[in-house]
Design an enzyme around this catalytic site. Structure first.
Site, mmCIF file in Angstrom:
data_model
loop_
_atom_site.group_PDB
_atom_site.id
_atom_site.type_symbol
_atom_site.label_atom_id
_atom_site.label_comp_id
_atom_site.label_asym_id
_atom_site.label_seq_id
_atom_site.Cartn_x
_atom_site.Cartn_y
_atom_site.Cartn_z
ATOM 1 N N ASP A 49 -0.246 -4.835 6.108
ATOM 2 C CA ASP A 49 -0.986 -5.940 5.683
ATOM 3 C C ASP A 49 -1.036 -6.243 4.218
ATOM 4 O O ASP A 49 -0.251 -5.246 3.489
ATOM 5 C CB ASP A 49 -2.442 -5.915 6.054
ATOM 6 C CG ASP A 49 -3.135 -4.701 5.375
ATOM 7 O OD1 ASP A 49 -2.712 -3.776 5.215
ATOM 8 O OD2 ASP A 49 -4.304 -4.663 5.227
ATOM 9 N N GLU A 50 -1.531 -7.164 3.559
ATOM 10 C CA GLU A 50 -1.536 -7.384 2.346
ATOM 11 C C GLU A 50 -0.182 -7.134 1.195
ATOM 12 O O GLU A 50 -0.439 -6.562 0.350
ATOM 13 C CB GLU A 50 -2.808 -6.570 1.833
ATOM 14 C CG GLU A 50 -4.210 -6.811 2.470
ATOM 15 C CD GLU A 50 -5.064 -6.047 1.628
ATOM 16 O OE1 GLU A 50 -6.247 -6.831 1.511
ATOM 17 O OE2 GLU A 50 -5.322 -4.988 1.364
ATOM 18 N N VAL A 51 0.677 -7.774 1.912
ATOM 19 C CA VAL A 51 1.927 -7.888 1.226
ATOM 20 C C VAL A 51 1.810 -8.590 0.106
ATOM 21 O O VAL A 51 1.424 -9.866 0.228
ATOM 22 C CB VAL A 51 3.180 -8.003 1.964
ATOM 23 C CG1 VAL A 51 4.563 -8.282 1.230
ATOM 24 C CG2 VAL A 51 3.669 -7.044 2.996
ATOM 25 N N ALA A 52 2.366 -8.086 -1.341
ATOM 26 C CA ALA A 52 1.933 -8.844 -2.423
ATOM 27 C C ALA A 52 3.342 -9.651 -2.826
ATOM 28 O O ALA A 52 4.347 -9.102 -3.208
ATOM 29 C CB ALA A 52 1.470 -8.353 -3.523
ATOM 30 N N HIS A 87 0.804 -1.027 0.128
ATOM 31 C CA HIS A 87 -0.045 -0.056 -0.078
ATOM 32 C C HIS A 87 0.880 1.263 0.053
ATOM 33 O O HIS A 87 0.730 2.033 0.842
ATOM 34 C CB HIS A 87 -0.950 0.066 1.200
ATOM 35 C CG HIS A 87 -2.040 -1.071 1.017
ATOM 36 N ND1 HIS A 87 -2.999 -1.066 0.211
ATOM 37 C CD2 HIS A 87 -2.086 -2.226 1.789
ATOM 38 C CE1 HIS A 87 -3.792 -1.992 0.549
ATOM 39 N NE2 HIS A 87 -3.099 -2.966 1.411
#
Length: 602
Positions: A386-389, A316
């Protein structure tokens, strides 16, 4: 029932015939109207129709607000008090211009100055009730405020309790607020505000009344009572953010979680890192200056609200960082605006910070430095997380080559190590700028925070975990000694229901959601509603947030065993208060139901 209806109709017919006969006997040619009259019967404000020469009942019985002020165990208070509540039926008129404040018993000069500003907010809210004007009365309210500790900035451990007593003697109204801190005293004054209503009309003049005999002892159950606003996906003017903080203060919510940055934009114009807003803001006008941030901190404090800033990372993060390579710092953000986006992030535009570029941490340090300088010493900070790709890093040659050179595999487990090292480096940079290792750092729940692996990566003495997916993981995290905040997406995400395939959560769903039972309640700090702003901007934020966010306020303040049905008419009254304050709070029931308590269960 048919018999009762016929009887009521016969009475009304008689009244009309009587009025017509009276008119026939004299020159009175005025019209007569059926208007609402309200009376508290068995803790319920019952509406009935009476005949009046005016189009609106301007008597005290014509105001449902005044009726609900003292009707029922908690009147129209929101959130309801937790220790003792005694509200007798008497009310007394007064004039806002006659209010006097006595702060001589506030513990120190800074506390007195704080309470002076709080008092100004209180008076301003009463004047909004009086638009266009209120009738003048000689009755004089004297509000005496005492505290026992010196002024300090509000924090998680601040005592917010208060005792309130209202009594009358002749034409004097005595309001006594006792608290340990000024924030408890502010809460007490907010309760006083909710014990005031108006009756009358614009034509006849509005009249302010206050409950005349009240005793309340009150304190919150949960210390963290929050609301999060995302200002990256859409920019919100400072004036709009202040309105949200107004509503928070009047609802006794005490943490404004400011999700300031994301891949979409970086709107913070910081003195040590001006490039971030230059490249990351939507326009020159859509930025928050350093002065704006400081001003908002002061504004929130006077309303009993802390601000917790979030700079999301390592995922993000994109727009705002794209200048680095051309300036000689290498690529500090990867996959920025890369497509097709589904391969590299959870939503467009993509972007993720480069964990192996040392300049990434240096510039994070500059950002941290400015924010630490602006915020109260020791204030909590949210690092996102959060939401590490993994696929973004695993498709970047620079990262792949580094992994191989350092004998790392390209498996998920080694990328989790890289991810956790990013957090360790960021925390080290934050601590260096703060001058200590005492700051409370919050991160979102993620692949790193799974209960079976979190202890390997994140220290429970430093990190608070904000859980947004499943409450079961929160229960396990508490068992491991982690402080937690709950923000379940399927209950508290206020953007849900405006995009497929999510569902809308009305205020009753939010209110009825019980807080999880954990083995160490001290580690469950509280909860917050979240307004992610993909599908909301300045035009609609009020109605999409309020009054739903206030439903959580009572859950966290009082944690009642009862459900939303028992709280409904107090909630409706609070919604009306928010509208009076200038918020475009959404309607939650038909107007007929608002006026006919107990007859409209939807």
């Amino acid at each position: 029932m048919a018999c009762c209806t016929l009887t009521a109709g016969a009475v009304l017919l008689f009244l009309f015939l009587n009025v017509r006969q009276n008119n026939a006997d004299g020159p009175d040619t005025s019209e007569h109207y059926l208007v609402e009259s309200f009376k508290c019967i068995n803790n319920t404000c019952i509406a009935s129709k009476i005949v009046s020469a005016e189009k609106k009942n301007s008597g005290i019985d014509g105001s449902v607000d005044v009726c609900r002020l003292t009707c029922g165990s908690y009147g129209s208070l929101w959130p309801r008090p937790t220790i003792k509540t005694a509200i007798e039926k008497s009310v007394i008129e007064f004039s806002v211009d006659n209010i006097k404040f006595d702060t001589s018993s506030v513990a120190d000069q800074l506390g007195k100055e704080y309470m002076t500003e709080v008092s100004q907010v209180f008076i301003s809210s009463l004047k909004k009730l009086c638009i266009p004007n209120c009738v003048s009365y000689d009755n004089t309210p004297i509000i005496s405020i005492s505290t026992s500790t010196p002024f300090g900035y509000i924090k998680l451990t601040t005592n917010e309790s208060y005792n309130l007593k209202i009594s009358t003697e002749g034409n004097q109204i005595f309001v006594k607020i006792e608290a340990i801190t000024v924030y408890g005293a502010r809460n007490g004054l907010e309760t006083v505000r909710q014990l005031i209503a108006t009756y009358g009309s614009n034509a006849s003049g509005k009249k302010l009344v206050i409950a005349g005999n009240v005793q309340i002892s009150d304190q919150p159950i949960f210390a963290y009572r929050g609301f999060m606003l995302d200002t990256s996906r859409h920019y919100f003017p400072i004036s709009t953010i202040k309105k949200q903080i107004d509503a928070m203060g009047h609802s006794k919510l005490n943490v404004f979680h400011w999700h300031a940055t994301d891949t979409h934009s970086f709107p913070l114009d910081l003195p040590s890192a001006p490039q971030m807003a230059k490249y990351g803001a939507y326009s020159h006008e859509e930025k928050y200056s350093y002065k704006d941030i400081k001003d908002l901190l002061r504004y929130a404090l006077v309303r009993g609200v802390r601000i917790v800033m979030e700079i999301d990372s390592p995922a993000h993060a994109g727009n705002g960082w794209q200048w680095s390579k051309a300036s000689g710092y290498g690529e500090m953000a990867l996959c920025v605006d890369k497509g097709p986006w589904r391969k590299y992030c959870v939503q467009p535009p993509c972007g993720q910070l480069n964990p192996i570029n040392t300049n990434t941490y240096k510039w994070l340090g500059k950002i941290y430095k400015d924010l630490i300088s602006a915020f109260p010493k020791g204030e909590a900070f949210h690092m996102g997380g959060d939401e590490v790709a993994i696929n973004c890093w695993n498709s970047t040659a620079e990262i792949i080559n580094w992994m191989k050179a350092n004998n790392k595999s390209l498996d998920e487990s080694d990328y989790l190590e890289l991810w956790s090292q990013f957090h360790a480096n960021s925390l080290s940079e934050y601590d260096k700028e703060a001058g200590n290792a005492d700051s409370d750092i919050t991160v979102w729940s993620s692949g790193l925070t799974e209960p079976d692996i979190i202890q390997k990566y994140l220290d429970n003495k430093r990190y608070t975990i904000e859980v947004w997916e499943e409450a079961t993981s929160l229960i396990e995290l508490v068992k491991l000694g982690y402080k937690t905040i709950i923000a379940l997406k399927d209950v508290y995400y206020l953007d849900h229901g405006f995009w497929y395939p999510t569902n809308y959560h009305n205020w009753k769903i939010i209110y009825n959601n019980q807080m999880p039972i954990v083995n160490n309640p001290k580690l469950l700090l509280g909860a917050e509603t979240c307004m992610w702003s993909e599908y909301v901007d300045d035009q609609a934020v009020d109605s999409k947030v309020w009054p739903r966010a206030a439903a959580l306020a009572e859950r966290l303040w009082a944690n009642p065993k009862t459900n939303a049905l028992a709280a409904e008419y107090r909630f409706l009254q609070h919604r009306e208060r928010l509208v009076t304050l200038g918020l475009k709070a959404d309607a939650v029931t038909p107007e007929w139901c608002q006026l006919h308590e107990g007859e409209c269960i939807l």
